[in-house]
Design an enzyme around this catalytic site. Sequence first.
Site, mmCIF file in Angstrom:
data_model
loop_
_atom_site.group_PDB
_atom_site.id
_atom_site.type_symbol
_atom_site.label_atom_id
_atom_site.label_comp_id
_atom_site.label_asym_id
_atom_site.label_seq_id
_atom_site.Cartn_x
_atom_site.Cartn_y
_atom_site.Cartn_z
ATOM 1 C CG ASN A 1 -4.349 4.750 8.697
ATOM 2 O OD1 ASN A 1 -5.043 5.222 8.519
ATOM 3 N ND2 ASN A 1 -3.104 3.829 10.079
ATOM 4 C CG HIS B 1 -0.018 -6.397 4.294
ATOM 5 N ND1 HIS B 1 -0.365 -6.350 5.905
ATOM 6 C CD2 HIS B 1 0.149 -5.574 4.297
ATOM 7 C CE1 HIS B 1 0.121 -5.129 6.909
ATOM 8 N NE2 HIS B 1 -0.231 -4.145 4.795
ATOM 9 C CB CYS C 1 3.148 2.816 9.124
ATOM 10 S SG CYS C 1 2.738 1.297 8.271
ATOM 11 N N GLY D 1 1.272 -0.938 -0.087
ATOM 12 C CA GLY D 1 -0.226 0.072 0.331
ATOM 13 C C GLY D 1 0.644 1.103 -0.309
ATOM 14 C CB THR D 2 3.972 1.695 1.412
ATOM 15 O OG1 THR D 2 3.498 2.212 3.203
ATOM 16 C CG2 THR D 2 4.912 3.344 1.851
ATOM 17 C CB THR E 1 11.888 -9.528 -11.099
ATOM 18 O OG1 THR E 1 12.846 -9.255 -12.117
ATOM 19 C CG2 THR E 1 11.328 -11.247 -11.815
#
Length: 375
Positions: free
Chosen positions: A146, A196, A318, A68-69, A231
Amino acid sequence: MIYLDYAATTPLDPEVRAAMEAWQGVYGNPSSVHALGREARRLLEEGRERLAAAIGCRPRELVLTSGGTEANALAIYGVALARGRGHLVSTQVEHSATLGALRGLEALGFEVTLLPPDPYGLVHPEQVAEALREDTLLVSVMTVNNELGSLYPIEAIAEVCRARGVLFHTDAVQAVGTVPCRVEALGADLVSLAAHKFYGPKGIGALYVRKGVELFPLLPGKQEQGRRGGTENPLAVYGMGLAAEKAVRLLPEESQRLLALRERLERRLLALEGVELNGHPTQRSPKHVNVTARGADGEGLLLNLDLLGVAVSSGSACSSGSLEPSHVLLALGRSREDARASVRFSLGRFTTEEEVEAAARAFAEALARSRPAPA
């Protein structure tokens, strides 16, 4: 341990884990043209297609990210750097990833307006409309807060932006599997996701980018149609797609179950002296309960809950290592002392009634331990 920190992260769903383990042997580079590469590409694209179907977009509108960040950073920096200069609008109660990206743009000469929330943590379409300027490039407002779980009027904000020709981004990391999250209903041009948060693997996310929106790539390379180099991880993408598919399928019944658990927990917590709710009483995610315990030592409260076997948070995961109080609660008008004495409970798929009752009893005990003894 009673785990009530689902807003920080969710456990990997056992069915998703088993499905991913069945494909552990796929190790080719999905950009390679040989058979092993093609096998990896098939797995990657199946995950992308499942995720796209879950949120209602085209697979090619999804840019795969590390979470998400990065999705937030790509949306905000990507739009701004593609334009070169201008003005952005967001709120004081966004996730730190969004606020950090906006501060970075300010250092580069962009102008930013951060809208203050109302006492419930909400920001309203009228505020957004008033903040828009001729040079506004982007508005970014999260779908679900959040820390508080407050639900923002995303559809109405999107309409305001669309009418003025301004791009709109929403951080929907807390939304998938918690509230309905279809991109056509949200109306946003860019939507951030993180696996997640909906029982998928860590380290993988995505940014929905409406067709025609120009982005400056933060990571140069040919992957992801040139929008994000590096990748890709086919196995993680496959797991993300499976997890999103299941989260959306379970949403109708799971949201009702979580709401009943949330209301049960709230009643127990708010019956305690000096405990007050943060966030809107009803316009809120079914899994979030954020309370302030007046007069309590915040660090002691969390430590005692941990010792009593309950895992919760003081705010955003966070920022868990920070001694600073929550910027969200300060924006709501809480004092620094009260903001520190606040706890976020967040419920999830594996939470039971028995765990909610046990957590409420543990909170009452932890609260008594963390308040000074009467003189």
